[in-house]
Design an enzyme around this catalytic site. Structure first.
Site, mmCIF file in Angstrom:
data_model
loop_
_atom_site.group_PDB
_atom_site.id
_atom_site.type_symbol
_atom_site.label_atom_id
_atom_site.label_comp_id
_atom_site.label_asym_id
_atom_site.label_seq_id
_atom_site.Cartn_x
_atom_site.Cartn_y
_atom_site.Cartn_z
ATOM 1 N N CYS A 63 0.839 -1.214 0.000
ATOM 2 C CA CYS A 63 0.000 0.000 0.000
ATOM 3 C C CYS A 63 0.864 1.250 0.000
ATOM 4 O O CYS A 63 0.546 2.237 -0.675
ATOM 5 C CB CYS A 63 -0.901 0.023 1.232
ATOM 6 S SG CYS A 63 -2.024 -1.369 1.323
ATOM 7 N N ARG A 146 -7.765 -4.487 -3.181
ATOM 8 C CA ARG A 146 -7.344 -3.305 -3.970
ATOM 9 C C ARG A 146 -8.330 -3.110 -5.115
ATOM 10 O O ARG A 146 -8.138 -3.611 -6.216
ATOM 11 C CB ARG A 146 -5.921 -3.509 -4.509
ATOM 12 C CG ARG A 146 -4.903 -3.722 -3.416
ATOM 13 C CD ARG A 146 -3.486 -3.890 -3.924
ATOM 14 N NE ARG A 146 -2.690 -4.511 -2.892
ATOM 15 C CZ ARG A 146 -2.192 -3.892 -1.834
ATOM 16 N NH1 ARG A 146 -2.357 -2.595 -1.693
ATOM 17 N NH2 ARG A 146 -1.505 -4.544 -0.920
HETATM 18 C C1 BEZ Z 1 0.643 -4.562 1.857
HETATM 19 O O1 BEZ Z 1 1.843 -4.719 1.903
HETATM 20 O O2 BEZ Z 1 0.130 -3.505 1.489
HETATM 21 C C2 BEZ Z 1 -0.220 -5.681 2.264
HETATM 22 C C3 BEZ Z 1 0.190 -6.967 1.970
HETATM 23 C C4 BEZ Z 1 -0.590 -8.037 2.368
HETATM 24 C C5 BEZ Z 1 -1.766 -7.797 3.048
HETATM 25 C C6 BEZ Z 1 -2.176 -6.507 3.311
HETATM 26 C C7 BEZ Z 1 -1.405 -5.433 2.914
#
Ligand code: BEZ
Length: 245
Positions: A63, A146
């Site tokens: 994110c 997402r």
């Molecule tokens: C992230 O790195 O944004 C992420 C990865 C796995 C689950 C939730 C967020």
């Protein structure tokens, strides 16, 4: 055994039920608190294209890479008359702290000192996420996937893309979608696979035998057969019409 299977399916189906706007639907309306103050969506964005997107959680690495990229491209999207609005199932103070940390500490692919100036919605009660089908429980029941909604100036959902938690978005594609949707509207054409401005565009299917004949004889139109017709559309003309000066 039959009964058990039926129960399992019932439970499974119950878990699957979530609402989700589809292409051509009016974007569901909501009021929310954001890092840029309150918003009334989509009314506040009438006349603009909007990308409404969700991300799983603040202070997570994928994110963070996406937010740095979105923020770095905000001006480019704005030139294409497109505003950005983000959302996650986090509170306002978490959002503020995360965006401050991004600006102060995080560099990604040479982008650093990045300020996120577009609104990030707090949605701790999941009200907005539920309306937009951003919670997909078999992926995660407390984090949004997402999701990306492309919403037109009349508040209609024109395209949507969903990615799982582990996969960061492709921003060339998000920008390509915004330009292609506007090109279709402006020029009354469709855009073929992997289209970018400057590539030939598709003339929609002929609705009558007469139209099919006319197209085959039109020197501005290249028909491989009556149903597969393309024409040139100048890159500068597309960009002049779509991009703000
Ligand atoms: C992230 O790195 O944004 C992420 C990865 C796995 C689950 C939730 C967020």
């Amino acid at each position: 055994m039959g009964q058990n299977t039926a129960q399992t399916n019932e439970q499974y189906n119950e878990k699957q039920v979530f609402s989700m706007p589809r292409i051509g639907d009016a974007a569901p309306a909501f009021k929310a608190t954001t890092t840029q103050g309150p918003i009334n969506f989509p009314a506040d964005y009438k006349g603009d294209w909007v990308i409404l997107f969700s991300h799983p959680a603040d202070f997570t690495p994928v994110c963070t890479s996406e937010f740095i990229t979105f923020a770095s491209l905000e001006d480019k999207f704005a030139k294409a008359n497109c505003k950005l609005v983000g959302l996650s199932i986090d509170g306002l103070y978490s959002h503020i702290a995360w965006l401050r940390t991004i600006k102060e500490k995080i560099e990604y692919k040479g982008m650093k000192d990045v300020e996120v100036n577009f609104p990030l919605i707090e949605d701790i009660k999941m009200d907005v996420a539920r309306k937009y089908g951003m919670i997909q429980e078999n992926e995660d029941d407390t984090k949004a996937v997402r999701a990306v909604f492309f919403i037109d100036p009349k508040g209609i959902v024109r395209s949507l893309i969903y990615y799982p938690l582990s996969l960061g978005r492709n921003f060339d594609e998000l920008y390509r979608v915004i330009i292609a949707l506007q090109t279709a509207d402006e020029f009354g054409v469709a855009t073929p696979a992997d289209w970018y401005p400057g590539d030939d565009v598709i003339i929609g299917p002929a609705g009558s035998c007469g139209t099919a004949n006319d197209r085959m004889e039109d020197s501005d139109i290249d028909c491989k057969d009556w149903f597969f017709c393309t024409k040139k559309l100048d890159k500068d003309l597309v960009l002049d019409r779509i991009l703000k000066k």
